[in-house]
Design an enzyme around this catalytic site. Sequence first.
Site, short mmCIF file in Angstrom:
data_model
loop_
_atom_site.label_atom_id
_atom_site.label_comp_id
_atom_site.label_asym_id
_atom_site.label_seq_id
_atom_site.Cartn_x
_atom_site.Cartn_y
_atom_site.Cartn_z
N ASN B 128 0.96 -1.33 -0.04
CA ASN B 128 0.09 -0.15 0.06
C ASN B 128 0.72 1.19 -0.05
O ASN B 128 0.35 2.29 0.43
CB ASN B 128 -0.75 0.05 1.23
N GLY B 340 9.75 -7.93 -38.77
CA GLY B 340 9.68 -9.42 -38.22
C GLY B 340 10.93 -9.84 -37.36
O GLY B 340 10.82 -10.50 -36.38
N GLU B 363 11.26 3.87 -9.65
CA GLU B 363 11.83 5.13 -9.06
C GLU B 363 10.86 6.53 -9.12
O GLU B 363 11.22 7.40 -9.40
CB GLU B 363 13.17 5.30 -9.40
#
Lengths: 260, 386
Positions: B128, B340, B363
């Site tokens: 959290n 590709g 960060e």
Amino acid sequence: MNIIVCIKQVPDTAEIRINPETNTLMREGVPSIINPFDLHALEAGIKIKEQLGGKVLVLTMGPPQAETALREAISIGADEAVLLSDRAFAGSDTWATSYILAQAVRKLGADIIFCGKQAIDGDTAQVGPETAEFLGIPHISYVIKIEEIKDNYIRVQRLMDEGYDIVESGLPVLLTVVKELNQPRMPSLKGKMAAKKAEIKKMGQAEIEADENNIGLKGSPTQVKNIFAPQVKTERKMLAGAPEEQVDALIAELRGIKCL
Amino acid sequence: MDYFLTEEQQMIRDLAKEIADEKVMPVRAELDEKEEFPWDIMKTLAQSDFMGIYIPEEYGGMGKGGFEFSLAVEELSRACLGVSTSYAANALGTYPILLYGSEAQKKKYLPEIASGQRLVAFGLTEANAGSDAAGVQTTAKLEGNEYVLNGTKQWITNGGEAEIYTIIAMTDKNKGARGASAFIVEKGTPGFTFGKKENKLGIRASSTRELVFENCRIPKENLISKEGMGFIVAMKTLDKSRTGVGAQGVGVAQGAFDAAANYARERHQFGQPVISFQAVQHMLADMATQIEAARALVYSVAKYVDSGMKDVSKESAMAKLFATDVAMKVTIDAVQVMGGAGYMREYPVEKMMRDAKILQIYEGTNQIQRNVIGQALIKETARKKD
């Protein structure tokens, strides 16, 4: 432990091109590097110093520009460097080169001398062992592993065609090393800074007290007449008939080319 | 472009390039595939003095600044962002000690960090908390001469591999951000264990793990600065480290551009190399221009930060934001230029594209960087009115 590592500055063969007309090496603009085998010799020397203390001195014979190779060795971890450079040394073959190196080692003093097994330009693998002979000390070539080293004793593995020998020796000793011995380290930033400032000691004929008859072209028994890639001629002839007839035919053939 | 580097700066960049080319490039695909921590490369970097570039000489470092560190990060990132993340996260973990540590803490930890004997990690993020640094729920309670830590940190770079951890934990939950403090916790301390290792989209060579603290007791002297300083320690650390992330962006973008430009020269369609088509040239031109702009900004900000300016939040956020957005765009375009081939694992750019995404996230997400810049702009405008 006083450790001397002999190195040689060689052209970077990865960068070399051949002149298609003359079939000779085009050396112009080819960068010079430390002989790759010698980097393994240097690593071995640094490792022993880290383990037992002492100092690592790098030694090379060559023109003044060989100083670059010595500074590179310092950036990797050597403590001191000596350049053997003198006009009188020019043209030295492996015999004279070994004599010069041995004279220098006598002056500098060493417990162990490391060399790469051979240089990638000449590929003779003679200078290491010959230097030991001039010094009158034992040498162990093709070292693949250093098992133990302590005061006045060393035990190593020597690479053979099949397997390896275990060789013991006292010190001083000269070792020539193969690539499988270790993984050479990269330079360090502190090493690079030290290399920039380091004083490279120069020694010539007088300093190492070399006999003028043993050095340079004059001291070199090897005379190079010509360098060429041998042409491989192949001819094939099938012999037929009964075994007895084939044997007779074979003998006749061999006599014909004066092999019998 | 020539940035007129000093001889020492060139030396740092050149040796970093040599290590990147010789030690990183040959193994990057395998490290990515196996999700393997690059210990060999870390040891090479340590032996070559790269772990202590920004650490003062008195503590065994090179005594250089964030700019020199960024040069090394850029070169490593050109080869592999997973490797450069492991390398740069070490600095992130070290800054709290370097910036706010006591003399005793610096003497104890910085020499072994500078020599690369021990790796470091920084632990802020939790389930959290992350962008919301004030949401930290890990607690540190003083009991006699020890702090007792409880809680779980997540997505910690170098987790498990590092031996020294700088951890943000709450010493007073009632004070919000002002109740946070920074601590040094060593691997092996009883009560400190590692949770699961994450399986990631990119930077797979780097290690990302949970740190679990269960009644983990650490000596009182492991507190960095004072109680309540944790939030400031974290913010100032990020201010310092952000230009390094910017340098990662410049590096990976350059690596992707080089691969794409080379391929465009070799790949032939309609009887000519695809680089001869303006559609491709324009893409390459945009990529090269964006990279150079990002590099110029990162270098300028890194020097600005090194000059000792007090408040560098806005500028370092700008460098991180711009250079990492460039990295994402350029790596995507590099895949497009190569078509590709760009999509195949045989070529390096698909990995670079996967790797680059993290730069916009870690960060401080690039949205948070814009918040930081926005906040600084509000302050600046208010000041001008006075």
